[in-house]
Design an enzyme around this catalytic site. Structure first.
Site, short mmCIF file in Angstrom:
data_model
loop_
_atom_site.label_atom_id
_atom_site.label_comp_id
_atom_site.label_asym_id
_atom_site.label_seq_id
_atom_site.Cartn_x
_atom_site.Cartn_y
_atom_site.Cartn_z
N HIS A 32 0.82 -1.22 0.00
CA HIS A 32 0.00 0.00 0.00
C HIS A 32 0.85 1.27 0.00
CE1 HIS A 32 -0.28 -0.16 4.73
NE2 HIS A 32 0.95 -0.19 4.29
N ASN A 33 0.31 2.29 -0.63
CA ASN A 33 0.92 3.63 -0.72
C ASN A 33 2.16 3.69 -1.60
OD1 ASN A 33 -0.97 4.60 1.29
ND2 ASN A 33 0.35 3.64 2.82
#
Length: 349
Positions: A237-238
């Site tokens: 994620h991110n």
């Protein structure tokens, strides 16, 4: 129907050496090509095979020896061969509409020439561009957006609100937008951190089979334009992946890592989280990346170090048993020498 070498040369932006009226019906490798087929030479190591191939014509780089054969001369034979494969074998898709057995939610917007096979689930509020093809088992969660000319193969899942650009191909079993791996310690256990961000896949990206790309905790996990991702890759994620990167099978990229443009991660590379990898970096297979890497470099090893240093280290690795034996002998000789010198020391007054 065959095409003349003259037609193919115009298509490829090359020039013919030999009979430009010779007809080509298909393609094959140097060893297997026969009459009516065209082949190519991209690696000089196999140049001798040009003399023995039975192909009607050979695609060669400028200055290569054609051994008297018909030749199409181009700057990049490998690229030319790929374009001819597309010309001869890749046919425009048939647009079949929404087939019986597909489940379409409310307020779904569809462009023209869409094909949706049986077993597809399209949730409420999904937006589909023109010429989208969804194969059986595809699941589009609420609010997903797909651009034009998108192909999602069987059993692909695109999670809620994620956005897919134009001309994107996602292969079987891939998951885009699954929850990021985020948990807050809570005593002896862990409390799940809601992952409320999305994934944005930009134009001309290809995602391999059974690859997973996690949604951001708050903002966006982004895959840059033109990037190609192999099978069995995990992107946390991110993460932000730059444009025109090559990410090979079984790579794992931990969360919140930023990767520049034109970066190549070879098979089984592992990248720790919250790192920055600069533009034009190449990282060798099975390398571990624990820290930031500046642009324009080649790295290998675990931990990853400059590739030339790693090659020198690997040159020593095979000699370690011999070196260990030598060191042991030297230690023994030093001990014997120290014992002799100690025996000769005068007694203190």
């Amino acid at each position: 129907m065959g095409k003349s070498l003259k037609e193919l040369a115009v298509y490829l932006g090359g020039r013919v050496i030999g009979d430009d009226s010779a007809l080509v019906q298909g393609l094959a490798g140097l060893d297997d090509a026969g009459e009516g087929q065209i082949t190519f030479l991209a690696n000089p190591r196999y140049a001798s095979k040009v003399a023995t191939t039975k192909a009607t014509a050979v695609i060669l780089p400028p200055g290569a020896d054609g051994h008297g054969r018909n030749v199409i001369e181009v700057a990049n034979p490998y690229l030319a061969f790929a374009k001819l494969l597309t010309l001869f074998h890749v046919h425009p898709p048939q647009f079949l509409g929404v087939m019986e057995g597909a489940s379409i939610g409310r307020d779904v917007s569809m462009g023209s020439d869409v094909t949706i096979y049986p077993g597809v689930w399209v949730a409420d509020g999904v937006r589909l561009g023109n010429r989208v093809t969804l194969y059986p088992g595809v699941a589009l969660y609420p609010g997903v957006t797909l651009g034009d000319d998108v192909t999602l193969h069987a059993n692909v899942s695109i999670r809620e609100r994620c956005r897919i650009g134009n001309r994107v191909i996602v292969h079987d079993g891939a998951v885009i937008g699954s929850d990021g791996f985020g948990y807050a310690p809570d005593g002896a256990g862990y409390y799940k951190i809601p992952q409320i961000g999305i994934v944005v896949v930009e134009d001309d990206v290809e995602v391999g089979a059974n690859t997973t790309i996690d949604r951001a905790a708050l903002d966006v996990t982004r895959i840059g334009r033109g990037t190609k991702i192999d099978n069995l890759v995990q992107i946390g994620h991110n993460c932000v992946i730059g444009e025109n990167c090559m990410i090979v099978s079984q790579v794992g990229i931990s969360g919140s890592t930023r990767i520049g443009t034109h970066v190549t991660l070879a098979g089984q590379v592992g990248v720790a989280g919250h790192l920055t990898i600069g533009d034009n970096v190449m990282i060798g297979a099975k390398s571990g990346v624990p820290g930031n890497l500046p642009p324009n470099g080649m790295y290998s090893g675990m931990p990853a170090i400059p590739h030339k240093e790693w090659l020198r280290a690997m040159g020593v690795l095979g000699r370690l048993p011999e070196l260990r034996k030598t060191v042991s002998l030297l230690e023994k000789k030093v001990e014997e020498l120290e014992a002799r010198l100690g025996a000769r020391d005068p007694e203190p007054v």
